[in-house]
Design an enzyme around this catalytic site. Sequence first.
Site, short mmCIF file in Angstrom:
data_model
loop_
_atom_site.label_atom_id
_atom_site.label_comp_id
_atom_site.label_asym_id
_atom_site.label_seq_id
_atom_site.Cartn_x
_atom_site.Cartn_y
_atom_site.Cartn_z
N GLY A 2 -4.52 -2.30 -11.71
CA GLY A 2 -5.82 -1.64 -11.73
C GLY A 2 -6.15 -1.08 -13.09
N GLU A 44 -11.87 -6.00 -8.13
CA GLU A 44 -11.86 -4.95 -7.12
C GLU A 44 -11.42 -3.65 -7.78
OE1 GLU A 44 -9.88 -3.93 -2.75
OE2 GLU A 44 -9.31 -5.75 -3.81
N PRO A 45 -12.36 -2.96 -8.41
CA PRO A 45 -12.01 -1.77 -9.19
C PRO A 45 -11.90 -0.51 -8.33
CG PRO A 45 -14.34 -2.15 -9.38
CD PRO A 45 -13.80 -3.25 -8.48
N GLY A 46 -11.16 -0.60 -7.22
CA GLY A 46 -11.12 0.52 -6.28
C GLY A 46 -10.66 1.83 -6.90
N ARG A 86 2.34 9.71 -4.77
CA ARG A 86 2.48 9.18 -6.14
C ARG A 86 3.49 9.95 -7.00
NH1 ARG A 86 -1.32 9.26 -9.50
NH2 ARG A 86 -1.13 7.17 -10.41
N TYR A 90 6.70 7.52 -8.17
CA TYR A 90 6.92 7.04 -9.54
C TYR A 90 6.58 8.07 -10.61
CZ TYR A 90 2.32 5.16 -8.04
OH TYR A 90 1.08 4.97 -7.48
N CYS A 122 11.24 18.45 4.38
CA CYS A 122 12.68 18.71 4.20
C CYS A 122 13.26 17.50 3.47
CB CYS A 122 13.34 18.91 5.57
SG CYS A 122 15.10 19.27 5.46
N GLU A 123 12.93 17.43 2.18
CA GLU A 123 13.25 16.24 1.39
C GLU A 123 13.27 16.62 -0.08
OE1 GLU A 123 14.29 13.10 -0.10
OE2 GLU A 123 13.86 12.76 2.03
N TYR A 160 -4.67 5.65 -3.74
CA TYR A 160 -3.21 5.53 -3.59
C TYR A 160 -2.58 6.86 -3.22
CZ TYR A 160 -3.58 0.83 -5.50
OH TYR A 160 -3.90 -0.49 -5.69
#
Length: 211
Positions: A2, A44-46, A86, A90, A122-123, A160
């Site tokens: 993108g 598709e520039p979403g 996100r 990453y 709890c992560e 995203y």
Amino acid sequence: GGYKVGRNPGEPSTDLQEIGEPVTDAFRTFAEENDGRELKLEIEPGTYLVAMAGALVSTVQDKVHTTGDGGHVFLKMDAGMTDVLRPSLYGAIHPITIFPESGDTSDVGEESESVVVVGHCCESGDLMTPQEGEPEALGERILRKADIGDIIVMDGSGAYCAGMSTKNYNSFPEAPEVLVDESGDVHLIRARQPVEQIWANECTPASLIED
């Protein structure tokens, strides 16, 4: 993939005119060399359109001070990777702003502090302020000094985020979504998920049920 969207101050966004010019030239050359045959390109520039159109609005659920040389001030949200994945996935950086619980501008205050913002799961990976590109590394942010109950807004959450969140992790229901139209009116476009829906499709074999 993108087009690049500058979510944070100083980050550039893709210049569509700049990247489109060589593509246009290439298409014209192709037509000239192929008896006028014209190519059509669909994109598709979403993300480019909606990334900055959404924000995650949550509250400070807890505030913890850890001691020692590696100590931090942690702000725990009542949201997290169940809504925006996100940063955990990453090491993406999202702009974060703290607003007073009262909603009054006069209560904003001038004090700031360095904090690590985490989610409610709890992560250990439910980290909202990682170091850029390093999802497992704690990153501190200088934010307005916050109290429990204050509002945390994570901008740049329009793409995203909800679509690839860890839905129902830790049995947290989906958050509601609202749309603010051009006149400033607010519309509910997704209701908060009833917790009963989380286990609605679960089945227990009859052989495991005692009479």
